[in-house]
Scaffold this active site. Structure first.
Site, short mmCIF file in Angstrom:
data_model
loop_
_atom_site.label_atom_id
_atom_site.label_comp_id
_atom_site.label_asym_id
_atom_site.label_seq_id
_atom_site.Cartn_x
_atom_site.Cartn_y
_atom_site.Cartn_z
N HIS A 39 -37.06 5.16 -51.65
CA HIS A 39 -38.11 6.34 -51.77
C HIS A 39 -38.04 6.72 -53.22
O HIS A 39 -38.99 7.08 -53.82
CB HIS A 39 -37.27 7.50 -50.75
CG HIS A 39 -37.28 7.19 -49.45
ND1 HIS A 39 -36.15 7.16 -48.83
CD2 HIS A 39 -38.19 6.95 -48.70
CE1 HIS A 39 -36.24 6.85 -47.37
NE2 HIS A 39 -37.58 6.78 -47.21
N GLN A 63 -44.14 8.58 -33.78
CA GLN A 63 -43.83 7.30 -34.17
C GLN A 63 -42.64 6.76 -33.51
O GLN A 63 -42.30 5.67 -33.90
CB GLN A 63 -44.08 6.95 -35.78
CG GLN A 63 -42.83 7.48 -36.41
CD GLN A 63 -43.45 7.44 -37.75
OE1 GLN A 63 -44.00 8.13 -38.50
NE2 GLN A 63 -42.78 6.36 -38.55
N GLY A 149 -43.48 1.67 -49.48
CA GLY A 149 -42.71 0.46 -49.90
C GLY A 149 -42.96 -0.82 -49.17
O GLY A 149 -43.52 -0.71 -47.93
O1 PAF Z 1 -42.42 4.77 -43.35
C1 PAF Z 1 -41.98 5.86 -43.01
O2 PAF Z 1 -40.97 6.52 -43.48
C2 PAF Z 1 -43.01 6.73 -42.11
O3 PAF Z 1 -43.57 5.58 -41.32
C3 PAF Z 1 -44.00 7.37 -42.92
C4 PAF Z 1 -45.02 6.60 -43.73
C5 PAF Z 1 -43.53 8.41 -43.66
C6 PAF Z 1 -44.87 8.10 -41.60
O4 PAF Z 1 -44.22 8.93 -40.97
#
Ligand code: PAF
Length: 287
Positions: A39, A63, A149
């Protein structure tokens, strides 16, 4: 100096409007926290490209495939903010679930094609959740650039397609996967590995690299992928969800290496699901 934190869309919009009056370029780095060097590399890249960088921290319930996985997801906001401070990111946007999805929220962004297969086949609804929250983050921040990423290669394709299709004026920048010295791709999930599993984990990336080399030298695709699946299992992984060769440009499946390609895998090590991918080029003839 600590990074300022905002929690509401209204506060965020006020700050962004002031930046817009200054005529600066804005980048967003969406995250779910538990920040690691992967990150931070996105934040550094964003700081090089834009004048203001917003890091978002939102553990997106839409998600996750199971409530248990969502509940178990670590929340480390203080540590995350402390990691961002020396980088001089300009803002941490950390809304809660009610701010992101107020009562009555009823819209889902669903991207067909690129979200099918690979992780999409094993995590029903996951990419709808990602597309929905990322579309909101793009609109809330009105950023000029979005940084993602390449470890989540399918996700990069998904957000590009979504932004293009919805006419969201943002440029998606994909940054290389950051790895441990032994090759393991950095992931927030790595902290869940036991010491014994951590020792096995890099085998996924080493098998991918070996497979890429063999395919690049002309080994036939399907038998080579079958051998590599077996090698991942033999190393100690419990299950290989997929190991596939896909086109770099649009993720279409490939059975011969005649265009730029990615080799992508997802595999379970005990109770932890790890994903990885490598780029590959043709070195010799194909099957
Ligand atoms: O890659 C992630 O951490 C997540 O899928 C994101 C892009 C922050 C969306 O919640």
């Amino acid at each position: 100096m600590s990074v300022p934190i905002v929690r509401s869309v209204d506060q965020l919009r006020e700050i962004v409007a002031a930046w817009r009056r200054e005529g600066v370029r804005i980048a967003v780095v969406p995250t779910m926290g538990v920040l690691h060097e992967g990150h931070l590399s996105l934040v550094r890249a964003a700081l090089e490209k834009a004048d203001r960088v917003i890091v978002t921290l939102f553990v997106n319930p839409k998600q996750f495939n199971s409530q248990a996985d969502l509940a178990a997801y670590p929340r480390t906001e203080d540590e995350d903010a402390a990691k961002l401070a020396p980088l001089r990111a300009h803002l941490l946007y950390a809304p809660d679930a009610e701010e992101m999805y107020p009562a009555g929220f009823a819209t889902t962004v669903s991207v067909s094609g690129v979200s099918e297969g690979l992780c999409g086949a094993f995590r029903p609804g996951h990419f709808d959740g990602v597309a929905t929250v990322v579309a909101k983050l793009f609109l809330q921040t009105s950023a000029d650039f979005g940084f993602f990423g390449e470890k989540d290669f399918q996700q990069v394709h998904l957000v590009r397609r979504m932004a293009r299709d919805l006419d969201i004026p943002i440029t998606i920048v994909a940054c290389p996967t950051v790895r441990e010295a032994d090759g393991l791709a950095l992931s927030s999930r790595n902290v869940r590995l036991s010491p014994a599993q951590r020792a096995v984990a890099p085998k996924l990336s080493s098998v991918l690299l070996k497979t890429a080399e063999w395919l690049g030298r002309g080994s036939p695709v399907l038998p080579t992928l079958a051998e590599s699946r077996a090698a991942i299992l033999a190393a100690g992984y419990r299950e290989v969800e997929y190991l596939e060769l896909r086109e770099e440009a649009d993720l279409h499946p490939m059975t011969s290496l005649d265009r730029p390609a990615r080799l992508l895998a997802a595999a379970w090590l005990g109770g932890t699901r790890l994903i990885d991918n490598v780029r590959l080029f043709r070195i010799g003839s194909t099957d």
